[in-house]
Motif scaffolding. Structure first.
Motif: not given
Length: 139
Positions: A73-93
């Motif tokens: 939806a593009g809601a709180l996009t910058q904050l949510t995208a930052l959270a997902f970036a961290g989630f992706c890195v942690v999941s990878a590790l």
């Protein structure tokens, strides 16, 4: 024609690309959240195999579903995208760290690539076709 800024200099292309990018980044998490509900027990065991307690699975499901819908939806996009970036890195590790296994190698770098996509989205914002845009321009 300026090939360096072929998309960013065209508002229609830029906003459409942002929307398509958000769809691409969100759909994998929305589907993953639904999969985790459907195959809850197996996913709880997989979570435990990464050294995390199984009781975190409902939180992961909520994060993937609600966060995915926010990105879509593009809601709180910058904050949510930052959270997902961290989630992706942690999941990878945690879950894809056996780089000697070809599948885990690709899964690791898929997660890193998605983290990069989320960082680019956080930097650029959601674009015109988003809740963020509507809220920022409400009068």
């Amino acid at each position: 024609m300026n090939l360096v800024n072929i998309i960013s200099n065209n508002d229609s292309l830029s906003n459409t690309a942002s929307l398509l990018g958000r769809i691409g980044l969100s759909v994998i998490f929305i589907l993953a959240g639904l999969n985790k509900i459907q195959y809850f027990d197996g996913n709880a065991q997989y979570l435990a195999s990464g050294g995390l307690p199984e009781f975190l699975l409902p939180l992961v499901i909520v994060f993937e579903l609600i966060g995915g819908l926010f990105i879509l939806a593009g809601a709180l996009t910058q904050l949510t995208a930052l959270a997902f970036a961290g989630f992706c890195v942690v999941s990878a590790l945690l879950f894809h760290n056996n780089l000697a296994d070809q599948m885990q190698f690709f899964m690791f770098f898929k997660n890193i690539a998605m983290a990069g996509g989320f960082l680019a989205l956080a930097s650029a914002g959601a674009g015109r076709f988003s809740v963020d845009y509507k809220l920022a321009n409400a009068k």
